[in-house]
Design a protein around this motif. Structure first.
Motif, PDB file in Angstrom:
ATOM      1  N   MET A   1      -6.835  26.846 -14.808  1.00 11.42           N
ATOM      2  CA  MET A   1      -8.164  26.296 -14.904  1.00 11.42           C
ATOM      3  C   MET A   1      -8.351  25.113 -13.964  1.00 11.42           C
ATOM      4  SD  MET A   1     -10.136  25.204 -18.364  1.00 11.42           S
ATOM      5  CE  MET A   1      -9.993  26.764 -19.216  1.00 11.42           C
ATOM      6  N   ASN A   2      -7.239  24.734 -13.286  1.00  9.09           N
ATOM      7  CA  ASN A   2      -7.402  23.545 -12.473  1.00  9.09           C
ATOM      8  C   ASN A   2      -7.451  23.846 -10.984  1.00  9.09           C
ATOM      9  OD1 ASN A   2      -4.817  24.380 -12.831  1.00  9.09           O
ATOM     10  ND2 ASN A   2      -3.917  22.362 -12.508  1.00  9.09           N
ATOM     11  N   VAL A   3      -6.336  24.256 -10.437  1.00 12.54           N
ATOM     12  CA  VAL A   3      -6.265  24.301  -8.994  1.00 12.54           C
ATOM     13  C   VAL A   3      -6.986  25.497  -8.397  1.00 12.54           C
ATOM     14  CG1 VAL A   3      -4.736  24.466  -7.028  1.00 12.54           C
ATOM     15  CG2 VAL A   3      -4.132  22.992  -8.955  1.00 12.54           C
ATOM     16  N   ARG A   5      -9.251  28.503  -7.386  1.00 10.74           N
ATOM     17  CA  ARG A   5     -10.672  28.752  -7.421  1.00 10.74           C
ATOM     18  C   ARG A   5     -10.937  30.002  -8.278  1.00 10.74           C
ATOM     19  NH1 ARG A   5     -14.343  28.753  -2.956  1.00 10.74           N
ATOM     20  NH2 ARG A   5     -12.732  27.873  -1.684  1.00 10.74           N
ATOM     21  N   PRO A   9     -15.419  33.337  -2.208  1.00 10.01           N
ATOM     22  CA  PRO A   9     -16.823  33.106  -1.837  1.00 10.01           C
ATOM     23  C   PRO A   9     -17.574  34.407  -1.573  1.00 10.01           C
ATOM     24  CG  PRO A   9     -15.299  32.250  -0.158  1.00 10.01           C
ATOM     25  CD  PRO A   9     -14.489  32.570  -1.368  1.00 10.01           C
ATOM     26  N   ARG A  43     -25.441  26.920 -11.516  1.00  6.71           N
ATOM     27  CA  ARG A  43     -24.728  26.779 -12.793  1.00  6.71           C
ATOM     28  C   ARG A  43     -23.370  27.443 -12.754  1.00  6.71           C
ATOM     29  NH1 ARG A  43     -28.514  26.028 -17.943  1.00  6.71           N
ATOM     30  NH2 ARG A  43     -30.207  24.981 -16.857  1.00  6.71           N
ATOM     31  N   VAL A  45     -21.355  27.745 -10.245  1.00 10.56           N
ATOM     32  CA  VAL A  45     -20.401  26.884  -9.546  1.00 10.56           C
ATOM     33  C   VAL A  45     -20.074  25.660 -10.391  1.00 10.56           C
ATOM     34  CG1 VAL A  45     -20.106  25.395  -7.536  1.00 10.56           C
ATOM     35  CG2 VAL A  45     -20.997  27.699  -7.248  1.00 10.56           C
ATOM     36  N   HIS A  47     -20.089  25.393 -13.565  1.00 12.19           N
ATOM     37  CA  HIS A  47     -19.306  25.717 -14.763  1.00 12.19           C
ATOM     38  C   HIS A  47     -18.194  26.711 -14.461  1.00 12.19           C
ATOM     39  CE1 HIS A  47     -22.093  23.721 -17.552  1.00 12.19           C
ATOM     40  NE2 HIS A  47     -23.039  24.137 -16.729  1.00 12.19           N
ATOM     41  N   GLN A  48     -17.731  26.720 -13.225  1.00 12.97           N
ATOM     42  CA  GLN A  48     -16.782  27.785 -12.878  1.00 12.97           C
ATOM     43  C   GLN A  48     -15.474  27.683 -13.645  1.00 12.97           C
ATOM     44  OE1 GLN A  48     -15.030  27.623  -8.844  1.00 12.97           O
ATOM     45  NE2 GLN A  48     -16.411  25.912  -8.502  1.00 12.97           N
ATOM     46  N   ASP A  49     -15.178  26.516 -14.199  1.00 18.88           N
ATOM     47  CA  ASP A  49     -13.954  26.413 -14.997  1.00 18.88           C
ATOM     48  C   ASP A  49     -14.070  27.226 -16.285  1.00 18.88           C
ATOM     49  OD1 ASP A  49     -15.940  24.602 -15.786  1.00 18.88           O
ATOM     50  OD2 ASP A  49     -14.495  23.401 -16.904  1.00 18.88           O
ATOM     51  N   LYS A  50     -15.290  27.622 -16.632  1.00 21.37           N
ATOM     52  CA  LYS A  50     -15.459  28.422 -17.854  1.00 21.37           C
ATOM     53  C   LYS A  50     -15.401  29.916 -17.570  1.00 21.37           C
ATOM     54  CE  LYS A  50     -18.061  24.917 -20.204  1.00 21.37           C
ATOM     55  NZ  LYS A  50     -19.396  24.328 -20.082  1.00 21.37           N
TER      56      LYS A  50
END
Lengths: 184, 85
Positions: A1-3, A5, A9, A43, A45, A47-50
């Motif tokens: 969830m961190n590094v 992507r 694209p 949104r 981008v 909230h992409q961690d979700k």
């Protein structure tokens, strides 16, 4: 969830045409649809961690867009819907006059459906989602989606006069006699 | 008032041929829209988002990039499923 992507694209770009087609068909208005697509991308981008890697980016984007549409729709509910106010006529480059007219007619019929039925039909019948995926996107039970799709098909075929009797060249009287139930 | 769908109560349906015609029209309508060119302002937006994401990635990949560092921060995921809701 961190590094890493959440998506490449080009995946986001590739999703835009069908996302936009969904937005136009759902809202019946190109300008509004483009606003919805823009807000959806922002949104996504943000909230992409979700976003869960390995799940369908398309389904996730469609979910964001339909939620935006419905929250906006609730706000606009009091506005009278004017069937002549569809901006589909703005669609660029439809060279054949017939195609152009058909497009408008079809969109008008589509726009006459209740929004939830329109959404269900678009997800299942046009965007290629399964009933399960469509139910997840629309946030309802699979049975509800099936029922909405069914009602949308019945209503739309009435609006477009697509009943089978038209194919055998029946005149109005015969067609009327073939009607299986009174339309109210 | 004969009703051929009487057995199915409130679930009127359409015959397979009508459904096929309808499906064809629906997909043709949708495909026409899919094939529309993407408006320039959306392409520009995607470009800006991409640039922003790259910058953010670069920042996150720096080994000592501050509190969020390499370990990340799982509690920022607020477990609300739909950001658009």
């Amino acid at each position: 969830m961190n590094v890493s992507r959440s998506w490449k694209p080009e995946e986001l770009l590739a999703a835009v045409p069908s996302l936009r087609a969904f937005a136009i068909s759902l809202s019946g208005n190109v300008d509004r649809a483009d606003d919805l697509v823009q807000e959806t991308l922002l949104r996504a981008v943000e909230h992409q961690d979700k976003f869960q890697a390995g799940t369908s980016l398309n389904a996730w984007l469609f979910t964001i867009l339909r939620n935006l549409f419905h929250s906006e729709y609730r706000k606009r509910r009091r506005e009278v819907e004017d069937p002549d106010n569809f901006h589909v006529g703005r669609l660029a480059s439809q060279p054949e006059q017939n195609g152009y007219v058909d497009l408008r007619d079809f969109q008008s019929a589509l726009s006459a459906l209740p929004a939830e039925q329109r959404e269900a039909l678009l997800l299942v019948g046009a965007s290629g989602f399964s009933y399960d995926e469509a139910a997840a996107i629309a946030g309802c039970a699979v049975g509800t989606i099936k029922s909405r799709v069914n009602r949308a098909r019945v209503r739309l075929s009435e609006l477009l006069s697509l009943n089978a009797a038209d194919d055998i060249g029946a005149d109005a009287t015969v067609r009327a006699a073939l009607q299986d139930a009174p339309r109210t | 008032m004969k009703d051929q769908n009487a057995g199915r109560r409130d679930r009127p349906s359409i015959d397979a041929r009508t459904q096929a015609k309808l499906g064809e029209k629906l997909r043709s309508h949708f495909n026409d829209l899919v094939n529309q060119p993407i408006p320039q302002h959306l392409i520009d937006l995607l470009g800006r988002l991409e640039a922003g994401t790259k910058a953010a990635d670069a920042a996150r990949q720096e080994p000592e990039a501050g509190p969020q560092g390499a370990g990340g921060d799982p509690k920022t995921g607020q477990s609300e499923g739909n950001p658009g809701a």
